[in-house]
Write a protein that holds these residues in place. Structure first.
Motif, PDB file in Angstrom:
ATOM      1  N   ALA A  62       0.826  -1.209   0.000  1.00 32.07           N
ATOM      2  CA  ALA A  62       0.000   0.000   0.000  1.00 32.07           C
ATOM      3  C   ALA A  62       0.862   1.260   0.000  1.00 32.07           C
ATOM      4  N   ILE A  63       1.891   1.286   0.839  1.00 34.00           N
ATOM      5  CA  ILE A  63       2.692   2.503   1.011  1.00 34.00           C
ATOM      6  C   ILE A  63       3.791   2.617  -0.042  1.00 34.00           C
ATOM      7  N   MET A  64       4.555   1.536  -0.249  1.00 31.66           N
ATOM      8  CA  MET A  64       5.734   1.631  -1.109  1.00 31.66           C
ATOM      9  C   MET A  64       5.380   1.608  -2.596  1.00 31.66           C
ATOM     10  N   GLU A  65       4.280   0.939  -2.957  1.00 31.21           N
ATOM     11  CA  GLU A  65       3.849   0.981  -4.352  1.00 31.21           C
ATOM     12  C   GLU A  65       3.209   2.340  -4.655  1.00 31.21           C
ATOM     13  N   SER A  66       2.581   2.938  -3.647  1.00 30.78           N
ATOM     14  CA  SER A  66       1.913   4.225  -3.865  1.00 30.78           C
ATOM     15  C   SER A  66       2.904   5.384  -3.924  1.00 30.78           C
TER      16      SER A  66
ATOM     17  N   GLY B 199     -11.260  -2.131  10.063  1.00 26.89           N
ATOM     18  CA  GLY B 199     -11.592  -1.237   8.947  1.00 26.89           C
ATOM     19  C   GLY B 199     -11.049   0.162   9.179  1.00 26.89           C
ATOM     20  N   LYS B 200     -11.207   0.634  10.408  1.00 25.24           N
ATOM     21  CA  LYS B 200     -10.688   1.967  10.779  1.00 25.24           C
ATOM     22  C   LYS B 200      -9.175   2.040  10.608  1.00 25.24           C
ATOM     23  N   LEU B 201      -8.498   0.986  11.083  1.00 25.74           N
ATOM     24  CA  LEU B 201      -7.036   0.958  11.040  1.00 25.74           C
ATOM     25  C   LEU B 201      -6.522   0.982   9.590  1.00 25.74           C
ATOM     26  N   ILE B 202      -7.119   0.160   8.728  1.00 29.56           N
ATOM     27  CA  ILE B 202      -6.663   0.103   7.332  1.00 29.56           C
ATOM     28  C   ILE B 202      -6.912   1.456   6.656  1.00 29.56           C
ATOM     29  N   ALA B 203      -8.103   2.029   6.872  1.00 29.63           N
ATOM     30  CA  ALA B 203      -8.426   3.322   6.259  1.00 29.63           C
ATOM     31  C   ALA B 203      -7.509   4.428   6.785  1.00 29.63           C
ATOM     32  N   LEU B 204      -7.113   4.334   8.056  1.00 30.83           N
ATOM     33  CA  LEU B 204      -6.170   5.307   8.626  1.00 30.83           C
ATOM     34  C   LEU B 204      -4.892   5.347   7.780  1.00 30.83           C
ATOM     35  N   TYR B 205      -4.337   4.164   7.509  1.00 31.61           N
ATOM     36  CA  TYR B 205      -3.100   4.114   6.710  1.00 31.61           C
ATOM     37  C   TYR B 205      -3.343   4.531   5.257  1.00 31.61           C
ATOM     38  N   GLU B 206      -4.502   4.191   4.696  1.00 31.42           N
ATOM     39  CA  GLU B 206      -4.807   4.628   3.324  1.00 31.42           C
ATOM     40  C   GLU B 206      -4.776   6.153   3.222  1.00 31.42           C
TER      41      GLU B 206
END
Length: 522
Positions: A351-355, A481-488
């Protein structure tokens, strides 16, 4: 152009941050805690989530200047552009609307003049209906038996997201066994299918184009294995697809009614909220899947509406930029204190390094400042016995996110008290360290007085090593769900701050193209 296009290093806020950094770079976290109420002043509460960012090398002024940077690069305008469906993935000509997938509001979101919300709702109903049939046993295989195993065949976002969520929500899973095949390494698929019964296994092929080399190779291998005991007329009972290529799906033998849609306004690494999450719904049931979406939506609303100085994803993104661009810290550790979240660091790596692993800005010009951080991690307390030595006493500055839960799921309170004691102790040790004087006293009292001079330098902890405490009440589908969206949203914010396009991934393509050429030459 939907997104603002501002080089952060040319802004007034960046200049002020650079001056502030020169004056404050040697600041010590221990000294910052002499201020009254530091923890309260540097914490944000959102329902069952508390984020404490007090153990960072920042003052109120640092935060204020970072917030000014977010304002100056047009973050607010960018957030609205994303949520309202503007084409912010400009290099691919696409909107970026994973947020719409979990939205329950009546507010329409238009793509090419059409509201996409009805399509999303139709797909969710289809996921619910299909999941219920399979879980209840009404869906039968070719010999009339109910399904016992589900195999997700995909790679990248079509694998990492669902796999991570299924593992994270294992406590909530039903009787179905869920498996994931991703790697083109034939040993991977062979290991998965060797213990499966073709009569009771359902395969979910996830590929937008239905041409992805790894996915289609694995799907064909599995199909050939299946046809050793079944016929082509049995394929519709055992294979479903998440794809846009109806023709290819049809020629594979999958019934058109068993195809779930994908849309080009959902990036692969943000797609678990779409029909790509079918294997999640099958594993934990649709109600839990819906709760996952609802948790993400709560974070979406917070991110879209909250002021930047109280906005969790924005604050975490700004702190990360502070270390990455000013302290030149290259990596960040993600450290969940839950064994369920063992796959979260791998998921966030994509999610982070590809983005944000981009070297040109939104003008297409080469960037002369740091962008994407390198992300890695593991679960506590395992990692305390592994790599934490380097984080505590090494020469590198590694900001760390500690993710914890106040309550355990199985209720072994003794275990959980010990786990959380470690969770808090690690952050305290990183921040406050251990001085020469403290080590001296410790050695004196332990009877090692003659070894004081010899051992002293090895036992000193400098401290002043930053961390964030991300603490939930309990690991539930909604809190995940909250945690994943936080990182998004942290990813999105950093992309805006760095003036890059976070949603294309051309860097993935060259190796694939060369592999195809080499394959033809063999």
């Amino acid at each position: 152009m939907a997104l603002p296009n501002i080089n952060p290093t040319k802004t007034e806020a960046w200049k002020k941050l650079s001056d502030h950094f020169k004056d404050n770079k040697d600041i010590n976290i221990k000294n910052l805690f002499k201020e009254a109420n530091r923890k309260e002043a540097f914490s944000v509460q959102l329902n069952d989530l508390n984020v404490d960012f007090s153990k960072n090398r920042i003052t109120k002024e640092t935060l204020s200047l970072l917030v000014d940077l977010a304002k100056e690069v047009g973050l607010k305008q960018a957030v609205e552009a994303q949520f309202s469906g503007e084409i912010i993935n400009a290099t691919e000509g696409r909107a970026v609307l994973h947020t719409a997938l979990r939205s329950t509001s009546e507010e329409p979101v238009f793509i090419d003049g059409k509201d996409i919300k009805p399509k999303i709702q139709t797909t969710l109903r289809k996921i619910r209906s299909f999941s219920n049939k399979v879980i209840s046993g009404k869906w039968k295989g070719y010999t009339g038996k109910s399904i016992t195993d589900v195999v997700n065949i995909g790679i990248g976002g079509s694998d990492l997201g669902p796999d991570m969520v299924v593992e994270s929500l294992k406590f909530y899973k039903n009787h179905l066994n869920t498996h994931f095949v991703s790697n083109i390494d034939g040993d991977h698929v062979s290991e998965i299918i060797k213990n499966l019964n073709p009569e009771t296994t359902l395969f979910v092929i996830v590929s937008k184009t239905f041409t992805t080399q790894e996915t289609i190779t694995n799907a064909e291998t599995i199909k050939n294995w299946f046809l050793k005991s079944a016929t082509i007329f049995d394929i519709p009972k055992h294979f479903v697809a998440v794809s846009t290529n109806l023709e290819a799906v049809d020629s594979f033998g999958i019934d058109k009614s068993n195809v779930f849609p994908m849309w080009n306004w959902v990036g692969g690494r943000f797609s678990l909220w779409s029909a790509v999450g079918l294997s999640i719904s099958l594993s934990v049931g649709f109600d839990n899947y819906r709760a996952l979406l609802d948790g993400a939506e709560k974070m979406d609303i917070h991110f879209r509406n909250e002021d930047f100085d109280k906005n969790i994803p924005v604050i975490l993104a700004l702190i990360s930029v502070w270390y990455n661009n000013f302290y030149k810290a290259e990596t960040e550790a993600v450290l969940p204190y839950s064994q369920y979240l063992s796959k979260l660091p791998s998921y966030l790596q994509q999610a982070i390094m590809e983005s944000n692993g981009k070297g040109v800005d939104r003008n297409g010009d080469k960037i002369d400042y740091e962008t994407g951080t390198i992300v890695w991690g593991s679960t506590g307390t395992n990692m305390q016995h592994a790599f934490m030595q380097l984080v505590h006493q090494g020469t590198k500055l590694i900001p760390s996110d500690f993710i914890g839960y106040k309550e355990s799921l199985y209720g072994l309170t003794d275990h959980h008290k010990k786990l959380m004691a470690n969770y808090n102790a690690q952050m305290d040790a990183l921040a406050f360290g251990k001085t020469k004087e403290e080590v001296h006293l410790e050695l004196k009292f332990s009877g090692d007085e003659d070894k004081i001079n010899q051992l002293l330098p090895f036992k000193v902890f400098e401290g002043n090593r930053p961390s964030n405490a991300i603490l939930f009440d309990k690991l539930t589908p909604q809190s995940l769900g909250k945690l994943i969206a936080l990182y998004e949203h942290k990813i999105f914010t950093q992309g805006i701050l760095w003036n890059i396009y976070s949603y294309d991934q051309f860097g993935v393509e060259l190796g694939k193209e060369l592999a195809k050429k080499l394959l033809k030459q063999q």
